[in-house]
Motif scaffolding. Structure first.
Motif, mmCIF file in Angstrom:
data_model
loop_
_atom_site.group_PDB
_atom_site.id
_atom_site.type_symbol
_atom_site.label_atom_id
_atom_site.label_comp_id
_atom_site.label_asym_id
_atom_site.label_seq_id
_atom_site.Cartn_x
_atom_site.Cartn_y
_atom_site.Cartn_z
ATOM 1 N N LEU A 186 42.244 40.741 51.052
ATOM 2 C CA LEU A 186 42.139 40.130 52.380
ATOM 3 C C LEU A 186 42.132 41.193 53.472
ATOM 4 C CD1 LEU A 186 44.547 37.052 52.047
ATOM 5 C CD2 LEU A 186 42.084 36.970 52.513
ATOM 6 N N ASN A 187 42.907 42.238 53.264
ATOM 7 C CA ASN A 187 42.945 43.329 54.233
ATOM 8 C C ASN A 187 41.571 43.980 54.362
ATOM 9 O OD1 ASN A 187 44.479 45.221 55.977
ATOM 10 N ND2 ASN A 187 43.941 46.708 54.395
ATOM 11 N N ARG A 188 40.922 44.183 53.223
ATOM 12 C CA ARG A 188 39.561 44.739 53.240
ATOM 13 C C ARG A 188 38.609 43.797 53.965
ATOM 14 N NH1 ARG A 188 34.606 46.048 50.937
ATOM 15 N NH2 ARG A 188 34.486 48.094 49.956
ATOM 16 N N GLU A 189 38.736 42.496 53.685
ATOM 17 C CA GLU A 189 37.870 41.501 54.321
ATOM 18 C C GLU A 189 38.067 41.513 55.840
ATOM 19 O OE1 GLU A 189 37.003 36.664 54.169
ATOM 20 O OE2 GLU A 189 38.398 37.573 52.743
ATOM 21 N N PHE A 190 39.310 41.645 56.269
ATOM 22 C CA PHE A 190 39.607 41.693 57.702
ATOM 23 C C PHE A 190 38.871 42.847 58.371
ATOM 24 C CE2 PHE A 190 41.937 43.518 61.238
ATOM 25 C CZ PHE A 190 42.213 42.419 62.041
ATOM 26 N N HIS A 191 39.023 44.035 57.826
ATOM 27 C CA HIS A 191 38.438 45.207 58.473
ATOM 28 C C HIS A 191 36.915 45.187 58.423
ATOM 29 C CE1 HIS A 191 42.037 47.363 59.619
ATOM 30 N NE2 HIS A 191 42.589 46.958 58.496
ATOM 31 N N PHE A 192 36.339 44.708 57.325
ATOM 32 C CA PHE A 192 34.880 44.683 57.259
ATOM 33 C C PHE A 192 34.288 43.566 58.112
ATOM 34 C CE2 PHE A 192 35.378 47.794 54.018
ATOM 35 C CZ PHE A 192 34.176 48.493 54.017
ATOM 36 N N SER A 193 35.108 42.578 58.481
ATOM 37 C CA SER A 193 34.624 41.577 59.422
ATOM 38 C C SER A 193 34.452 42.187 60.814
ATOM 39 C CB SER A 193 35.582 40.385 59.488
ATOM 40 O OG SER A 193 36.770 40.704 60.185
ATOM 41 N N LEU A 194 35.135 43.307 61.056
ATOM 42 C CA LEU A 194 34.929 44.074 62.291
ATOM 43 C C LEU A 194 33.732 45.006 62.143
ATOM 44 C CD1 LEU A 194 38.633 45.123 63.069
ATOM 45 C CD2 LEU A 194 37.372 43.237 64.103
ATOM 46 N N TYR A 195 33.692 45.737 61.032
ATOM 47 C CA TYR A 195 32.667 46.771 60.860
ATOM 48 C C TYR A 195 31.252 46.221 60.806
ATOM 49 C CZ TYR A 195 36.818 49.171 59.076
ATOM 50 O OH TYR A 195 38.078 49.671 58.910
ATOM 51 N N ARG A 196 31.097 44.969 60.401
ATOM 52 C CA ARG A 196 29.732 44.432 60.270
ATOM 53 C C ARG A 196 29.013 44.348 61.611
ATOM 54 N NH1 ARG A 196 29.452 38.689 61.017
ATOM 55 N NH2 ARG A 196 31.493 37.702 61.287
ATOM 56 N N HIS A 197 29.744 44.553 62.693
ATOM 57 C CA HIS A 197 29.126 44.545 64.017
ATOM 58 C C HIS A 197 28.754 45.956 64.473
ATOM 59 C CE1 HIS A 197 30.297 40.363 64.289
ATOM 60 N NE2 HIS A 197 31.527 40.704 63.990
ATOM 61 N N CYS A 198 28.981 46.941 63.603
ATOM 62 C CA CYS A 198 28.691 48.326 63.957
ATOM 63 C C CYS A 198 27.204 48.624 63.749
ATOM 64 C CB CYS A 198 29.538 49.274 63.108
ATOM 65 S SG CYS A 198 29.236 51.018 63.452
ATOM 66 N N PRO A 199 26.506 49.134 64.770
ATOM 67 C CA PRO A 199 25.075 49.404 64.646
ATOM 68 C C PRO A 199 24.758 50.760 64.011
ATOM 69 C CG PRO A 199 25.793 49.910 66.868
ATOM 70 C CD PRO A 199 27.004 49.388 66.140
ATOM 71 N N ASP A 200 25.780 51.571 63.759
ATOM 72 C CA ASP A 200 25.590 52.922 63.228
ATOM 73 C C ASP A 200 25.591 52.873 61.700
ATOM 74 O OD1 ASP A 200 25.851 55.578 62.355
ATOM 75 O OD2 ASP A 200 26.990 56.160 64.129
ATOM 76 N N GLU A 201 24.420 52.961 61.097
ATOM 77 C CA GLU A 201 24.301 52.831 59.645
ATOM 78 C C GLU A 201 25.005 53.964 58.911
ATOM 79 O OE1 GLU A 201 20.306 52.282 58.370
ATOM 80 O OE2 GLU A 201 20.004 50.439 59.533
ATOM 81 N N HIS A 202 24.959 55.156 59.470
ATOM 82 C CA HIS A 202 25.620 56.295 58.830
ATOM 83 C C HIS A 202 27.135 56.094 58.811
ATOM 84 C CE1 HIS A 202 26.393 60.297 57.405
ATOM 85 N NE2 HIS A 202 27.094 60.601 58.478
ATOM 86 N N LEU A 203 27.682 55.638 59.913
ATOM 87 C CA LEU A 203 29.118 55.359 59.971
ATOM 88 C C LEU A 203 29.493 54.257 58.990
ATOM 89 C CD1 LEU A 203 31.910 55.740 61.216
ATOM 90 C CD2 LEU A 203 31.194 54.282 63.122
ATOM 91 N N ASN A 204 28.669 53.230 58.895
ATOM 92 C CA ASN A 204 28.925 52.153 57.938
ATOM 93 C C ASN A 204 28.942 52.672 56.510
ATOM 94 O OD1 ASN A 204 29.145 50.065 59.811
ATOM 95 N ND2 ASN A 204 26.943 49.685 59.849
ATOM 96 N N ALA A 205 28.023 53.591 56.209
ATOM 97 C CA ALA A 205 27.966 54.161 54.862
ATOM 98 C C ALA A 205 29.219 54.981 54.568
ATOM 99 C CB ALA A 205 26.727 55.024 54.710
ATOM 100 N N LEU A 206 29.696 55.728 55.554
ATOM 101 C CA LEU A 206 30.923 56.507 55.377
ATOM 102 C C LEU A 206 32.126 55.595 55.136
ATOM 103 C CD1 LEU A 206 30.476 59.224 58.157
ATOM 104 C CD2 LEU A 206 30.385 59.589 55.685
ATOM 105 N N LEU A 207 32.215 54.520 55.906
ATOM 106 C CA LEU A 207 33.314 53.566 55.728
ATOM 107 C C LEU A 207 33.266 52.942 54.339
ATOM 108 C CD1 LEU A 207 33.154 51.863 59.230
ATOM 109 C CD2 LEU A 207 35.157 53.044 58.305
ATOM 110 N N GLU A 208 32.082 52.528 53.932
ATOM 111 C CA GLU A 208 31.934 51.914 52.610
ATOM 112 C C GLU A 208 32.339 52.888 51.512
ATOM 113 O OE1 GLU A 208 31.494 49.328 49.739
ATOM 114 O OE2 GLU A 208 31.069 48.707 51.799
ATOM 115 N N SER A 209 31.935 54.156 51.667
ATOM 116 C CA SER A 209 32.251 55.169 50.668
ATOM 117 C C SER A 209 33.754 55.395 50.557
ATOM 118 C CB SER A 209 31.547 56.480 51.032
ATOM 119 O OG SER A 209 31.919 57.510 50.153
#
Length: 222
Positions: free
Chosen positions: A135-158
């Protein structure tokens, strides 16, 4: 269809091999310390050793595979110190990402994230560290999905993938941290909803993750 499956269907043999091995590492099929023997993997997957070697090199760059002298390639083995280091890296990434996402979230999206945190509160009653961490992961990624920076998203996912693979919930080792984490989520959402300055939101998000790393550090035997 998942992003992983979409990439695999249209990808090269090396890409397909990478996605396959990565998924087996993250779902625990290949646990920490599992030796990645090329001939054996080729028999298991039906893929030749050349694309498999390329896939293993990529997984090594991701931090999911390590090469050990006299052993060869194996699924990475982590300890609590490495978990702590990963949390500190995530603190910087998440602070920046949350500040970027905040002004892009409307009232309905904020409420959606708030409802995830409400589920986390309910989960505190009969505490299951594994479910709470999901659930904690779901919470944070519900924020990140609004990020337009694909490189930053890839770093977070990694970095989150590294945590997933480590199989160590900080809430298992520091159960008292769970309730505090939910309270910090509430505070973060209040800042976002009120339109707080980006630097205030960034600092709150960074402090939230650093607090988890600090709790883990303090709980570790000296």
């Amino acid at each position: 269809m998942s992003t992983t499956k979409k990439r695999a269907i249209g990808g090269s043999k090396a890409e397909i091999s990478y996605e396959l091995l990565r998924s087996r590492i993250l779902d625990g099929t290949y646990g920490p310390g599992y030796r990645l023997v090329m001939d054996q993997l080729a028999r298991e997957t039906g893929v030749s050793t050349i694309p498999l070697r390329e896939a293993v090199r990529r997984l090594q760059s991701d931090g999911l595979v390590e090469v050990v002298r006299n052993i060869g390639a194996r699924v990475a083995v982590f300890d609590s110190v490495q978990v702590e280091h990963t949390l500190n890296v995530l603190a910087r990434l998440e602070g920046y990402a949350t500040a970027i996402c905040a002004p892009r979230m409307n009232a309905a999206q904020i409420q959606e994230t708030r409802e995830i945190n409400a589920r986390m509160k309910s989960a505190l009653e009969e505490f299951d560290p594994t479910s709470f961490t999901a659930l904690n992961r779901e919470f944070h990624f519900s924020l990140y999905r609004h990020c337009p920076d694909e490189h930053l998203n890839a770093l977070l996912e990694s970095e989150w993938a590294r945590l997933d693979h480590m199989r160590r919930s900080s809430f298992t080792y520091v159960p008292g941290r769970a309730r505090k984490s939910v309270e910090e989520h509430d505070h973060l959402l209040e800042l976002i909803e009120s339109g707080a300055d980006a630097d205030v939101i960034e600092e709150a998000a960074r402090a939230h993750k650093i607090a988890t790393a600090s709790a883990l550090h303090n709980a570790r035997p000296s």
